[in-house]
Design an enzyme around this catalytic site. Structure first.
Site, PDB file in Angstrom:
ATOM      1  N   GLU A  98       0.824  -1.004   0.052  1.00 41.36           N
ATOM      2  CA  GLU A  98       0.200  -0.278   0.163  1.00 41.36           C
ATOM      3  C   GLU A  98       0.951   1.173   0.249  1.00 41.36           C
ATOM      4  OE1 GLU A  98      -2.017  -1.021   3.794  1.00 41.36           O
ATOM      5  OE2 GLU A  98      -2.550  -2.994   2.756  1.00 41.36           O
TER       6      GLU A  98
ATOM      7  N   SER B 170      -5.809  -4.440   0.957  1.00 45.42           N
ATOM      8  CA  SER B 170      -6.092  -5.907   0.638  1.00 45.42           C
ATOM      9  C   SER B 170      -4.948  -6.703   0.420  1.00 45.42           C
ATOM     10  CB  SER B 170      -6.638  -6.218  -0.902  1.00 45.42           C
ATOM     11  OG  SER B 170      -7.401  -5.071  -1.149  1.00 45.42           O
ATOM     12  N   GLU B 171      -4.470  -6.786   2.303  1.00 48.33           N
ATOM     13  CA  GLU B 171      -3.349  -7.545   2.533  1.00 48.33           C
ATOM     14  C   GLU B 171      -3.615  -9.110   2.266  1.00 48.33           C
ATOM     15  OE1 GLU B 171      -4.927  -5.065   5.040  1.00 48.33           O
ATOM     16  OE2 GLU B 171      -3.309  -3.629   5.364  1.00 48.33           O
TER      17      GLU B 171
ATOM     18  N   PHE C  86       2.179  -2.272   8.683  1.00 51.31           N
ATOM     19  CA  PHE C  86       2.542  -2.988  11.148  1.00 51.31           C
ATOM     20  C   PHE C  86       2.153  -4.425  11.052  1.00 51.31           C
ATOM     21  CE2 PHE C  86       1.434   1.667   9.905  1.00 51.31           C
ATOM     22  CZ  PHE C  86       2.477   2.465  10.419  1.00 51.31           C
TER      23      PHE C  86
ATOM     24  N   HIS D  52      -1.325  -0.640  15.928  1.00 47.14           N
ATOM     25  CA  HIS D  52      -0.022  -0.183  15.070  1.00 47.14           C
ATOM     26  C   HIS D  52       1.143  -0.022  16.317  1.00 47.14           C
ATOM     27  CE1 HIS D  52      -4.075   1.113  12.904  1.00 47.14           C
ATOM     28  NE2 HIS D  52      -2.610   1.739  12.613  1.00 47.14           N
TER      29      HIS D  52
HETATM   30  C1  LIG Z   1      -5.295  -3.164   7.537  1.00 52.64           C
HETATM   31  C2  LIG Z   1      -4.685  -2.093   7.771  1.00 52.64           C
HETATM   32  N1  LIG Z   1      -3.969  -1.311   6.580  1.00 52.64           N
HETATM   33  C3  LIG Z   1      -3.377  -0.729   6.490  1.00 52.64           C
HETATM   34  C4  LIG Z   1      -3.711   0.387   7.096  1.00 52.64           C
HETATM   35  C5  LIG Z   1      -2.568   1.782   7.491  1.00 52.64           C
HETATM   36  N2  LIG Z   1      -3.458   3.082   6.119  1.00 52.64           N
HETATM   37  C6  LIG Z   1      -4.175   4.132   8.044  1.00 52.64           C
HETATM   38  S1  LIG Z   1      -5.625   4.548   7.110  1.00 52.64           S
HETATM   39  C7  LIG Z   1      -4.791   4.108   5.361  1.00 52.64           C
HETATM   40  C8  LIG Z   1      -6.074   4.357   4.588  1.00 52.64           C
HETATM   41  C9  LIG Z   1      -7.650   4.102   4.614  1.00 52.64           C
HETATM   42  O1  LIG Z   1      -8.236   4.779   3.393  1.00 52.64           O
HETATM   43  P1  LIG Z   1      -9.664   5.614   3.377  1.00 52.64           P
HETATM   44  O2  LIG Z   1      -9.507   4.280   3.643  1.00 52.64           O
HETATM   45  O3  LIG Z   1      -9.724   5.477   2.144  1.00 52.64           O
HETATM   46  O4  LIG Z   1      -9.880   5.876   5.430  1.00 52.64           O
HETATM   47  P2  LIG Z   1      -9.541   7.824   4.995  1.00 52.64           P
HETATM   48  O5  LIG Z   1      -8.039   7.576   5.110  1.00 52.64           O
HETATM   49  O6  LIG Z   1      -9.605   8.436   3.779  1.00 52.64           O
HETATM   50  O7  LIG Z   1     -10.447   8.146   6.266  1.00 52.64           O
HETATM   51  C10 LIG Z   1      -3.801   2.950   5.487  1.00 52.64           C
HETATM   52  C11 LIG Z   1      -3.768   1.955   4.065  1.00 52.64           C
HETATM   53  C12 LIG Z   1      -4.533  -0.152   8.524  1.00 52.64           C
HETATM   54  N3  LIG Z   1      -4.209   1.015   9.158  1.00 52.64           N
HETATM   55  N4  LIG Z   1      -5.423  -1.184   8.441  1.00 52.64           N
END
Ligand SMILES: Cc1ncc(C[n+]2csc(CCOP(=O)(O)OP(=O)(O)O)c2C)c(N)n1
Ligand SMILES: [Mg+2]
Lengths: 355, 328
Positions: free
Chosen positions: A36, A78-79, A102, A148
């Protein structure tokens, strides 16, 4: 670069990992990377905004420009999907690197790691190899709270079929990352957030990587081997990743008090370098193991058992484990600082043995 | 009570929605200042997205549960979580909603129907299905609402949850806050078919696309969905199109992956500006009263900082408590 520059080159942990990946990608067309925002701004090539992030920790910055979007793939969140796809690609001739941002998020994709990556070689009678490298970040100290900030080494070392390494500075980060990519088994590389420069307490970032000289050429640190950065005779301190730094700092203080301290930088968690541990403990007769992971069924417990089983007659004192407590990582600053294994706790433990 | 013919929104609700949104925005701006001073450690700002939870929570009672994400301050405020306790939580104080243990990504207040913010993308979604199951089993008529980002649409657990909710006709509202980005990744890249709303019919549930920068539209769309859920007619998915004005988290410069023109376009459709015009156009309020609401928000936020500043950090023993209910 002159010889003397080569002998003194200091770069950050993040640059060191980046160099290792870049070298392997340049020299092996089968190596590619997914995760990601490992480039960031996916699909924005038209706006010139395709390398916006280079990963949350910037480990992969610049790679998309050099290797293109086929080999540096931003993924959806999509881990289970992309790590599972990494396993499939590995089984069929590629050498994928996948980024689990993480370590706590292994909960989302654990099935792919423990039921496929770890087991396919064995279950299929050795006929399939899974040369995947999973990079992930660990550790508390960044105000990221319970989900985290975990360490979780022992979750993965528990599984036969997975190799696990945990660098402690830029030099070991580059060498272990290189070895991991070249290894034919699945290897998980645990990178500590504080070592990658994330910290909310600036003093915790001080000295990170100090004295770590990183050769420009490619090199491997063999998986399964520990290093002994400080040699001594009175006590062995065993560190893993960030806690190696804690041990080295404690060693300096203890030396000032007149003790001769040995520090082992464990580096490989599975396989583990039992020999180096046992040899050192037979010499010093005392051991403190410093592990940031939860204490139950941990690497620290594993080492403690090893020492008890194989060096019992040499010990002057029972092994001491300095770990996180059996609790979750709190958000509030004073609680989080209390949570972490610290130099002070190591010194106190060492003195309790030595005095 | 005056009620707009076009929108069916009464004056009191309209004013509550404005007050909620302006309070949220000021709270978030203050959080940023607290972070700059090093007191608040890390946060994801909801500025720009205030209308989404506000329009929905206008229909909810304390017994209805909502679930949030890493970016959830706006959800909490809309659901009525106490501002003082929120700010105290963000500063890691013992008087915080979670006693300082959870912080910005995990604010929870079950008595107010905030079943927690969750930092793992997608992880909150099935929990909402479970809360709806409780409602069904206990016959309580409560609904549950789960907020998630466009990024969570990549997680398989969303589809398992939608399927469960649909086959069991559970009172869940799935709300995708599509702010166009997951970190630096635009949804146009990551979401096949460019729409999550379009995926709902496959699960035999309505999927609607709403202007999430209009609190009036959010209110109306969710009204129908929540009524259906309460009547035992099953779940709905709402895709609320919105925009986060700031970076993904504190230190993220968003222009590395988006353009100034795009930012300007969405800011020109600001939810608070539009609600202000709406209040005036409907004759619900005037400039003076609106300034009064802004001032009220300002005071409430300032009070929250004072409360948080004066509160103590947790005792170190708190590190070990509440891991279990009982453990011996
Ligand atoms: C399972 C997982 N993968 C990766 C992350 C890292 N991460 C935190 S917020 C984020 C983006 C989330 O995007 P979205 O769902 O569109 O929410 P927004 O930040 O736009 O509110 C990611 C990849 C996470 N917290 N959980
Ligand atoms: Mg988003």
């Amino acid at each position: 670069m002159t010889q003397s520059q080569e002998n003194s080159r200091q770069i950050t942990y993040v640059q060191a990992v980046n160099e290792a990946i870049e070298y392997e990608m340049a020299n092996d067309p089968d190596v590619f990377i997914m995760g990601e925002d490992i480039a960031g701004g996916a699909g924005r090539a038209d706006l010139g905004k395709q390398d916006a992030w280079g990963g949350v920790f910037r480990l992969t910055k610049g790679l998309i420009g050099k290797f293109g979007e086929d080999r540096v793939r931003d993924t959806p969140i999509s881990e289970a999907g992309f790590i599972g796809a990494g396993v499939g690609a590995a089984a069929t001739g590629m050498r994928p690197i996948v980024d689990l941002m993480f370590v706590g998020f292994f909960g989302v994709c654990g099935d792919q790691i423990v039921n496929n990556a770890a087991k396919m070689h064995y279950m299929f009678g050795g006929k399939v190899k899974i040369p995947i490298t999973i990079i992930t970040s660990t550790g508390a100290g960044t105000a990221s709270a319970a989900q985290h900030s975990e360490t979780l080494y022992s979750v993965f070392t528990h599984f036969p079929g997975l190799k696990c390494v945990s660098p402690s500075d830029p030099y070991t980060a580059k060498g272990l990352m290189t070895a991991a990519i070249r290894d034919d088994d699945p290897v998980i590389v645990f990178n500590h957030k504080l070592l990658m420069g994330r910290t909310v307490k600036p003093e915790m970032g001080k000295g990170i990587g100090f004295g770590s000289i990183v050769p420009e050429n490619s090199y491997e640190i063999p998986i399964g081997k520990a290093l002994v950065p400080v040699e001594g005779n009175d006590i062995t301190l065993i560190g893993i990743s960030y806690t190696t730094l804690v041990c080295k700092e404690a060693a300096v203080e203890l030396q000032k008090k007149g003790y001769s301290v040995e520090v082992i930088d464990l580096l490989s968690l599975s396989p583990m370098d039992n020999e180096t541990i046992i040899k050192s403990v037979m010499k010093t007769r005392n051991v403190v193991i410093v592990d940031e992971d939860y204490p139950r069924c941990s690497i620290a417990s594993d080492i403690s058992a090893l020492v008890a089983e194989e060096a019992f007659d040499y010990l002057d004192s029972p092994p001491i484990r300095i770990t996180a407590p059996h609790t979750l990582v709190p958000y509030s600053l004073p609680l989080e600082m209390e949570y972490l294994p610290s130099k002070e706790k190591v010194i106190e433990a060492a003195i309790s043995i030595l005095e | 009570m005056a009620k707009s013919k076009e929108t069916g929104i009464d004056k009191q609700t309209a004013l509550w929605m404005y007050q909620t949104m302006t309070t949220t925005r000021m709270f978030e701006a203050e959080c940023r200042r607290q972070a700059d001073q090093g007191k608040l450690r890390g946060m994801h700002s909801s500025i720009g997205q205030e209308a989404v939870p506000t329009g929905i929570c206008a229909h909810l009672k304390d017994g209805d549960q909502i679930l949030g994400t890493h970016r959830s301050h706006h959800h909490c405020i809309a659901k009525g979580v106490n501002l003082n306790e929120m700010m105290a939580e963000l500063l890691g104080k013992s008087t915080g909603t979670n006693k300082g243990k959870g912080g910005t990504m995990h604010i929870a207040d079950i008595n107010k129907g905030m079943l927690g913010a969750n930092g793992v993308v997608g992880s909150n979604i099935p929990v909402a299905v479970g809360a709806a199951l409780t409602s069904k089993l206990k016959g309580s008529q409560n609904v549950s609402v789960v907020f998630f980002g466009d990024g969570a649409v990549g997680q398989g657990v969303l589809y398992e949850s939608m399927n469960l909710a649909s086959i069991w006709k559970l009172p869940v509202i799935f709300v995708c806050e599509n702010n166009r980005y997951a970190e630096a990744t635009p949804f146009e890249y990551s979401m096949a078919g460019q729409s999550v709303a379009k995926r709902a019919p496959g699960f035999d549930m309505p999927g609607i696309n709403v202007d999430g920068q209009s609190v009036v539209e959010m209110y109306n769309a969710s009204k129908v969905a929540i009524q259906k859920a309460r009547n035992g007619e099953g779940p709905t998915l709402i895709e609320a199109m919105t925009y986060r004005y700031q970076g993904h988290f504190g230190a993220d410069p968003p222009l590395t992956y988006r353009t100034e023109e795009e930012e300007a376009l969405y800011k020109s459709k600001d939810c608070i500006d539009r609600m202000k015009s709406y209040l005036i156009d409907m004759g619900f309020s005037d400039e003076e009263e609106i300034s009064g609401m802004d001032e009220k928000a300002n005071i409430a936020v300032a009070e929250s900082v004072k409360f948080a500043d004066e509160s103590p950090f947790p005792n170190l023993e708190e590190l070990h408590t509440e891991v279990y209910v009982k453990y011996e």
